[in-house]
Design an enzyme around this catalytic site. Structure first.
Site, PDB file in Angstrom:
ATOM      1  N   SER A 556       0.846  -1.191   0.000  1.00 49.30           N
ATOM      2  CA  SER A 556       0.000   0.000   0.000  1.00 49.30           C
ATOM      3  C   SER A 556       0.886   1.246   0.000  1.00 49.30           C
ATOM      4  O   SER A 556       1.681   1.431  -0.915  1.00 49.30           O
ATOM      5  CB  SER A 556      -0.951  -0.044   1.191  1.00 49.30           C
ATOM      6  OG  SER A 556      -2.006   0.890   1.040  1.00 49.30           O
ATOM      7  N   ASP A 643      -9.735  -3.635  -5.644  1.00 44.65           N
ATOM      8  CA  ASP A 643      -9.191  -2.783  -4.587  1.00 44.65           C
ATOM      9  C   ASP A 643      -9.740  -1.364  -4.752  1.00 44.65           C
ATOM     10  O   ASP A 643      -9.576  -0.753  -5.809  1.00 44.65           O
ATOM     11  CB  ASP A 643      -7.664  -2.781  -4.667  1.00 44.65           C
ATOM     12  CG  ASP A 643      -6.992  -2.131  -3.467  1.00 44.65           C
ATOM     13  OD1 ASP A 643      -7.665  -1.375  -2.739  1.00 44.65           O
ATOM     14  OD2 ASP A 643      -5.797  -2.369  -3.266  1.00 44.65           O
ATOM     15  N   HIS A 675      -8.383  -4.761  -1.271  1.00 44.75           N
ATOM     16  CA  HIS A 675      -7.112  -4.205  -0.804  1.00 44.75           C
ATOM     17  C   HIS A 675      -6.353  -5.196   0.076  1.00 44.75           C
ATOM     18  O   HIS A 675      -5.131  -5.221   0.079  1.00 44.75           O
ATOM     19  CB  HIS A 675      -7.378  -2.913  -0.026  1.00 44.75           C
ATOM     20  CG  HIS A 675      -6.152  -2.118   0.255  1.00 44.75           C
ATOM     21  ND1 HIS A 675      -5.380  -1.561  -0.749  1.00 44.75           N
ATOM     22  CD2 HIS A 675      -5.550  -1.767   1.424  1.00 44.75           C
ATOM     23  CE1 HIS A 675      -4.364  -0.901  -0.205  1.00 44.75           C
ATOM     24  NE2 HIS A 675      -4.444  -1.012   1.108  1.00 44.75           N
TER      25      HIS A 675
END
Length: 704
Positions: A556, A643, A675
């Site tokens: 991320s 995501d 995600h």
């Protein structure tokens, strides 16, 4: 379109122009954003096929690692029961099943605070299955539970399910007396919905088109959702909202927050349609959170805030007049970052960080003294959790370290005794004494000392004491999020092959207090990247590893870190694993219509309206800075089609540009996931085995 060739799928250039602040940028791969375009989907499938082909030789290793993870895991197991009302609540896992089973059993007596002793595969007297995730997931490739709440009287279950990976949940209500669902169905909610204390209503939130939770709703059980009442709406696009009831069940607290500013509202639980009452009016840059307590018969709020207190302080105010007189309970103390105050009937639990480690203690209402709980290891992680009751004699807490598996204690506040309830079973003869952990410090060019946490298997020797060792270096460094030195079963597959695992606690995280975070965001974001490079060089300089034996990982915002260091210091790494990586950050942050963009301006800056921010972000964003003539390390980017936090298009574009300059870059896109990646524990183990096998191959240990 795309056509496979030995260097991977060729991504056709379809140039588009992005123009801001007099700067015209040609983007050859922005067309990959069209998620429904058959050409885009075909391209992603081609990328997956190429990755499968390139990693086919690792299939036996992947299977071995999966078998190791599975073999070390007690597949049929139970969590430690948590007391709530007249019941003990716990979860079961069953060998061969992907998802957990949520259960409860009745208390033996009203004064019973000792959890029942449960055994895998053994029925518990009076056990009731509340929800079986395996049944709910049947027929779906993805399954995630976003809300799970039982009414105070124990008669109803509220649960929210996502079967796409897009973090939009469908809420349902189950009558636990009959085991049947009511007709109530609420679509498109956020996670975290809850019952009102009397169980007659549900409070939930929904998101706007940019995926920002913006509205709090009240649903009366037994009615159609079309008639639900709006309790609160936040129009400012920089703020998200959430809601929940105090442990005392006296108030509903509604929070509106940006990355740097908070405003909370009180609504009496006895009148949920009353106008929400602001606790403290919002002021730019002031964050706070309130918890309700009853002290000396008076309703009070303990408020954790940073108004003139960089590392936060705690004050006590009257609930009836929160803007009135403040009593300082825990004054600001530089270097002690106060994180949370959680009130119970007789005392509160305080969580904070000091010297780079999580701490916790009990707060006396009478004296304002904090009794800190003492933990024995140099590196560890600890925190309270699973404490729904208002007046318990015990505090449930979790503890672990690199070498100590996850452990659940009940802490007796009156006696100071730690009551061991459960330690994670690690099968196959795991012995903590076989492994060692330590804290190192690397010094950045500006003199800042950056903490590094390491673990290794003793039989291979201490890092730096002999020949260079293969090292797996992890980093994140954003949102004041701290990466804790916790235990991992999957990591043992690396350690047992001689790999050293290290965490670089870089600026932008929260490990060393609020200033540590401030020094790694906005116009100081580059510190995050240079700190990671500093740690990598430190490990090389002390002889712990060499660039040929160093692989980096981040996900991320940590994926942005991975992309940045690949551009800044490619010579330091043999490989880089970037999971759901935020590598096209400038394109995303320039578009306020995309999910979460406006909220993110407090973290990264606003390049849409500020030319200096634009130029600064453009100087480090990974996709913008891929350049020819660079000998990039091997790169694996992992993403998910659904995501909603970091779109799949970011790593897809990044890999295309990397490959265009000759880099060895692979893309793996989960076509049904969000995600957090794939759902289901066996699927997750297979996914992690894939990643670990790739890293071991990079490190030259594929045959180990």
């Amino acid at each position: 379109m795309t056509s496979a060739h030995p260097s991977g799928p060729e991504t056709t250039a379809r140039p588009s122009i992005r123009s801001h602040h007099g700067d015209d940028v040609v983007d050859d791969y922005e067309w990959l954003r069209a998620k429904e375009d058959p050409d885009v989907l075909a391209h992603l499938e081609a990328e997956n096929a190429y990755t499968d082909e390139r990693t086919a030789h690792l299939a036996p290793l992947r299977q071995r690692i999966f078998d190791e993870i599975k073999g070390r895991t007690l597949e049929t197991d139970l969590s430690v029961p948590t007391r709530q009302g007249a019941w003990w609540y716990y979860g079961r896992t069953v060998e061969g099943k992907q998802y957990g089973i949520h259960c409860r059993a009745p208390l033996a007596a009203e004064d019973d605070w000792t959890p029942p002793s449960l055994s895998p595969g053994v029925d518990v007297p009076g056990e009731v299955v509340l929800l079986d995730g395996n049944l709910e997931a049947d027929g779906h490739e993805f399954f995630s539970l976003g809300s799970f709440d039982v009414s105070t009287d124990g008669t109803r279950l509220l649960y929210g399910i996502d079967t796409e990976g897009d973090e939009r949940y469908t809420l349902r209500i189950r009558d636990l007396r009959t085991g049947t669902d009511l007709d109530d169905v609420i679509e498109g909610t956020s996670a975290g919905a809850c019952f009102s204390p009397d169980g007659s209503a549900v409070v939930y939130t929904t998101v706007d088109d940019a995926w920002r939770p913006d509205t709090v709703w009240l649903h009366e059980v037994g009615t159609d959702a079309s008639g639900d009442t709006t309790l609160f709406h936040e129009p400012d696009e920089r703020y998200w909202v959430g809601a929940g009831f105090t442990r005392s069940e006296r108030y509903l607290v509604i929070e509106a927050g940006s990355s740097i500013t908070t405003e909370e509202y009180l609504v009496p639980a006895s009148d949920l349609r009353a106008e929400p009452r602001s606790i403290w009016p919002r002021r730019e840059g002031v964050e706070y959170s309130a918890t309700h307590a009853i002290v000396g018969g008076e309703d009070v709020l303990y408020i954790l805030h940073n108004d003139g207190a960089l590392d936060f302080e705690v004050v006590r105010v009257a609930a009836s007049d929160p803007t009135g007189a403040r009593e300082i309970v825990l004054p600001h103390r530089p270097g002690r970052r106060l994180l949370d105050v959680s009130a119970f009937r007789d005392w509160a639990v305080v969580s904070y960080r000091r010297d780079g480690l999580a701490r916790m203690g009990t707060l006396s209402y009478e004296t304002n003294d904090v009794h800190e709980l003492d933990f024995p290891e140099e590196l560890y992680t600890a925190g309270a959790g699973g404490n729904p009751e208002w007046a318990p004699p015990l505090i449930r807490l979790g503890y672990g370290s690199f070498v100590t598996p996850g452990t659940v204690y009940d802490y007796d506040v009156a006696t100071g005794e730690f009551l061991l309830r459960k330690r994670q079973s690690v099968l196959g003869g795991y012995d903590p004494a076989d492994y060692e952990q330590r804290r190192d410090w690397a010094t950045a060019s500006d003199g800042t000392r950056v903490p590094v946490s390491l673990i290794w298997k003793r039989s291979f020797g201490e890092p730096g004491a002999g020949a260079p060792r293969p090292v797996h270096l992890y980093g994140y460094g954003s949102y004041e999020h701290s990466i804790e030195p916790g235990f991992s079963v999957a990591r043992l597959s690396m350690l047992d092959r001689g790999v050293v695992f290290a965490i670089a606690h870089v600026r932008g995280g929260g490990e060393m207090g609020r200033q540590w975070y401030e020094d790694g965001k906005l116009a100081r974001k580059r510190n995050t990247f240079t700190d990671f490079i500093t740690v990598a060089r430190h490990l090389v300089d002390i002889g712990a590893t060499s660039p040929a034996l160093l692989v980096a990982e981040g996900g991320s915002a940590g994926g942005l870190l991975m992309g940045a260091v690949a551009n800044l210091a490619p010579e330091l790494f043999a490989g880089i694993l970037a999971d759901v990586p935020f590598v096209d950050a400038l394109t995303t942050i320039l578009d306020p219509s995309l999910p979460l963009t406006v909220i993110e301006w407090d973290e990264w800056g606003d390049p849409l309206h500020d030319a200096e921010v634009y130029a600064y972000m453009k100087s480090y964003t990974p996709y913008e800075n891929v350049r020819p003539g660079v000998d990039y390390p091997r790169i694996l980017a992992v993403t998910s089609l659904n995501d909603t936090r970091v779109y799949y298009v970011e790593p897809a574009k990044w890999v295309a540009r990397l490959r265009a300059v000759g880099a060895d870059a692979l893309l793996k896109c989960e076509m049904v996931a969000g995600h957090g990646g794939v759902s289901g524990r066996y699927n997750a183990w297979h996914q992690r085995a894939f990643e670990l096998a790739w890293m071991l191959d990079v490190l030259g240990l594929a045959d180990a």
